[in-house]
Scaffold this active site. Sequence first.
Site, PDB file in Angstrom:
ATOM      1  N   ASN A   1     -32.425 -19.952 -30.897  1.00 40.21           N
ATOM      2  CA  ASN A   1     -32.451 -20.231 -29.490  1.00 40.21           C
ATOM      3  C   ASN A   1     -31.550 -21.478 -29.061  1.00 40.21           C
ATOM      4  O   ASN A   1     -31.601 -21.850 -27.925  1.00 40.21           O
ATOM      5  CB  ASN A   1     -33.783 -20.133 -28.617  1.00 40.21           C
ATOM      6  CG  ASN A   1     -34.407 -18.879 -28.434  1.00 40.21           C
ATOM      7  OD1 ASN A   1     -33.541 -17.573 -28.486  1.00 40.21           O
ATOM      8  ND2 ASN A   1     -35.767 -18.790 -28.193  1.00 40.21           N
TER       9      ASN A   1
ATOM     10  N   LYS B   1     -33.552 -24.773 -25.547  1.00 38.92           N
ATOM     11  CA  LYS B   1     -32.931 -23.838 -25.997  1.00 38.92           C
ATOM     12  C   LYS B   1     -31.639 -24.157 -25.884  1.00 38.92           C
ATOM     13  O   LYS B   1     -30.957 -24.762 -26.570  1.00 38.92           O
ATOM     14  CB  LYS B   1     -33.261 -22.401 -25.212  1.00 38.92           C
ATOM     15  CG  LYS B   1     -34.675 -22.001 -25.436  1.00 38.92           C
ATOM     16  CD  LYS B   1     -35.223 -20.916 -25.011  1.00 38.92           C
ATOM     17  CE  LYS B   1     -36.990 -20.794 -25.293  1.00 38.92           C
ATOM     18  NZ  LYS B   1     -37.791 -19.819 -24.609  1.00 38.92           N
TER      19      LYS B   1
ATOM     20  N   ASP C   1     -37.300 -18.624 -13.241  1.00 40.90           N
ATOM     21  CA  ASP C   1     -37.139 -19.021 -14.851  1.00 40.90           C
ATOM     22  C   ASP C   1     -35.849 -19.024 -15.179  1.00 40.90           C
ATOM     23  O   ASP C   1     -35.505 -17.708 -15.394  1.00 40.90           O
ATOM     24  CB  ASP C   1     -38.418 -18.514 -15.676  1.00 40.90           C
ATOM     25  CG  ASP C   1     -38.384 -18.909 -16.955  1.00 40.90           C
ATOM     26  OD1 ASP C   1     -37.342 -18.868 -17.633  1.00 40.90           O
ATOM     27  OD2 ASP C   1     -39.512 -19.170 -17.703  1.00 40.90           O
TER      28      ASP C   1
ATOM     29  N   SER D   1     -35.270 -12.435 -21.804  1.00 39.26           N
ATOM     30  CA  SER D   1     -34.664 -12.621 -23.502  1.00 39.26           C
ATOM     31  C   SER D   1     -34.761 -11.649 -24.261  1.00 39.26           C
ATOM     32  O   SER D   1     -34.231 -11.523 -25.607  1.00 39.26           O
ATOM     33  CB  SER D   1     -35.256 -13.939 -23.869  1.00 39.26           C
ATOM     34  OG  SER D   1     -36.439 -13.869 -24.198  1.00 39.26           O
TER      35      SER D   1
ATOM     36  N   HIS E   1     -33.313 -18.730 -20.203  1.00 35.93           N
ATOM     37  CA  HIS E   1     -32.456 -18.177 -20.875  1.00 35.93           C
ATOM     38  C   HIS E   1     -31.114 -18.266 -20.517  1.00 35.93           C
ATOM     39  O   HIS E   1     -30.350 -17.581 -20.973  1.00 35.93           O
ATOM     40  CB  HIS E   1     -32.984 -16.749 -21.531  1.00 35.93           C
ATOM     41  CG  HIS E   1     -34.088 -16.881 -22.487  1.00 35.93           C
ATOM     42  ND1 HIS E   1     -33.961 -17.214 -23.753  1.00 35.93           N
ATOM     43  CD2 HIS E   1     -35.474 -16.774 -21.986  1.00 35.93           C
ATOM     44  CE1 HIS E   1     -35.095 -17.282 -24.301  1.00 35.93           C
ATOM     45  NE2 HIS E   1     -36.046 -17.049 -23.214  1.00 35.93           N
TER      46      HIS E   1
ATOM     47  N   HIS F   1     -42.594 -13.756 -18.540  1.00 42.11           N
ATOM     48  CA  HIS F   1     -42.978 -14.723 -19.687  1.00 42.11           C
ATOM     49  C   HIS F   1     -44.413 -14.989 -19.672  1.00 42.11           C
ATOM     50  O   HIS F   1     -44.961 -15.283 -18.664  1.00 42.11           O
ATOM     51  CB  HIS F   1     -42.107 -15.988 -19.819  1.00 42.11           C
ATOM     52  CG  HIS F   1     -42.273 -16.576 -21.227  1.00 42.11           C
ATOM     53  ND1 HIS F   1     -43.104 -17.764 -21.290  1.00 42.11           N
ATOM     54  CD2 HIS F   1     -41.686 -16.287 -22.334  1.00 42.11           C
ATOM     55  CE1 HIS F   1     -42.880 -18.156 -22.586  1.00 42.11           C
ATOM     56  NE2 HIS F   1     -42.254 -17.195 -23.318  1.00 42.11           N
TER      57      HIS F   1
ATOM     58  N   GLU G   1     -37.782 -14.173 -13.662  1.00 41.02           N
ATOM     59  CA  GLU G   1     -36.591 -14.810 -14.362  1.00 41.02           C
ATOM     60  C   GLU G   1     -35.463 -14.495 -14.057  1.00 41.02           C
ATOM     61  O   GLU G   1     -35.041 -13.491 -13.194  1.00 41.02           O
ATOM     62  CB  GLU G   1     -37.040 -14.407 -15.925  1.00 41.02           C
ATOM     63  CG  GLU G   1     -38.370 -14.739 -16.424  1.00 41.02           C
ATOM     64  CD  GLU G   1     -38.576 -14.354 -17.884  1.00 41.02           C
ATOM     65  OE1 GLU G   1     -37.744 -14.194 -18.657  1.00 41.02           O
ATOM     66  OE2 GLU G   1     -39.801 -13.981 -18.281  1.00 41.02           O
TER      67      GLU G   1
HETATM   68  C1  LIG Z   1     -39.295 -20.122 -24.460  1.00 41.09           C
HETATM   69  C2  LIG Z   1     -39.591 -19.754 -23.027  1.00 41.09           C
HETATM   70  C3  LIG Z   1     -40.463 -20.304 -22.096  1.00 41.09           C
HETATM   71  C4  LIG Z   1     -41.077 -21.729 -22.729  1.00 41.09           C
HETATM   72  O1  LIG Z   1     -40.014 -22.807 -22.795  1.00 41.09           O
HETATM   73  P1  LIG Z   1     -40.451 -23.785 -23.861  1.00 41.09           P
HETATM   74  O2  LIG Z   1     -39.786 -25.052 -23.639  1.00 41.09           O
HETATM   75  O3  LIG Z   1     -39.973 -23.165 -25.479  1.00 41.09           O
HETATM   76  O4  LIG Z   1     -42.060 -24.181 -23.794  1.00 41.09           O
HETATM   77  C5  LIG Z   1     -40.374 -20.214 -20.715  1.00 41.09           C
HETATM   78  N1  LIG Z   1     -40.107 -19.128 -20.284  1.00 41.09           N
HETATM   79  C6  LIG Z   1     -39.300 -18.254 -20.807  1.00 41.09           C
HETATM   80  C7  LIG Z   1     -38.750 -16.982 -20.443  1.00 41.09           C
HETATM   81  C8  LIG Z   1     -39.252 -18.373 -22.395  1.00 41.09           C
HETATM   82  O5  LIG Z   1     -38.586 -17.493 -23.034  1.00 41.09           O
END
Ligand SMILES: *Cc1c(COP(=O)(O)O)cnc(C)c1O
Length: 411
Positions: free
Chosen positions: A53, A247, A213, A188, A216, A141, A184
């Site tokens: 990622n 990521k 969110d 992902s 990604h 998520h 989101e």
């Molecule tokens: C990985 C992820 C998170 C969490 O982010 P981190 O910084 O890894 O804790 C939140 N939302 C989604 C959609 C994710 O894939």
Amino acid sequence: MDYQHYFAKRISDLKSEGRYRIFADLERQCGRFPVALNHRDGKVHEVVVWCSNDYLGMGQHPEVLAAAHEAIDRCGAGAGGTRNISGTNHYHVLLEQELAAWNAKEAALLFTSGYVANQTALSTLGSTIPGCVIFSDELNHNSMIEGIRQSRAPKHIFRHNDPESLDEALSAYPKETPKLVVFESVYSMDGDIAPLSALCDVAEAHNAMTFVDEVHAAGMYGAEGSGVSERDGVRHRMTVIQATLAKAIGVVGGYIAASSSLVDYVRSFGPGFIFSSSLPPMVAAAALASIKVLRRSPEIRERHQERAATLKRRLTELSIPVMDSVSHIVPVMVGNAALCKQASDLLLKKHGIYVQPINYPTVPVNTERLRITPTPLHTDEMMDHLVKSIASVWDELDLHKAHHAKSAAAE
Ligand SMILES: *Cc1c(COP(=O)(O)O)cnc(C)c1O
């Protein structure tokens, strides 16, 4: 109760279901991304990582490393406290200013991870706004689900990426009821992208707040790379933009960007922000440097999209069942937990390619898959080798070659 026996029994159940998780023991090689060393069976093997990622390889960008080195030399290892009690380092302040500007918002707030950002922001908003009702996409998520659950606000799940289903759910409440719509941008595990503008239309018609969110998408979409909201010209319609620094930005940490008053509110009332020590200054400095590089580097994003499109095309030409992702994510359907694990094992042990199998509960049972994430740093030679190796594994395990498969959920 025999506690130890209980733990062991539950683990052995996982193993018999074929979904016991085994972590690849990796040593990433700075300067050689996406190559890493894999410690396995007492030996060290060189592998090409195809499921990171760290989507753009920013975790080893020279400017990011220089910033981290400089900050550790100036400020030491840790931040020394929570934000309120001696733990606000100047790098945090600079990074929050940069995040606000990057997202075209008045303010931004850092968290120790993207997970904590979602959990804290959603639980705080949902629990402290009197009468607030939350509307959540069915594939959101786990960090959002947990935040919503902890808020104890009444919640409604709407069908994935479906503005009509959202409209129906919102219509059950009068306009005066406080509402928060949560979704989101890039999902992902399937690689699909939400219809942000249509979701905003519906939310606005019901006077609801929007929370997106962009975990990604941050770093990867839009002219300056802040996310799909930027690409689609809807940032001003998002009440809260949330994402991660771990990521595409290549470091660690999370954030929200929003109005000054909302950010000040979560800063003042959010337990996961208030009661946890802040990120090390070197982490904030590295993330700041990474975002500065990404803002001015559309060519990194172009190369990223080209790599993903090329891989999808090449696999599809060989009838490998690539799911119809419209993003940089290349999910390949296997549809069986044991076979998915075997395919991943063969790629690793026979071909020096690391693609982690994605199994339940990250995705639904019978939609187990290989999730491939090409980066701008994967070369043509690496891709030739990947495509050839996948074709050979598909033959060896006699995996199905039909096109298209639908799925759910995410990690
Ligand atoms: C990985 C992820 C998170 C969490 O982010 P981190 O910084 O890894 O804790 C939140 N939302 C989604 C959609 C994710 O894939």
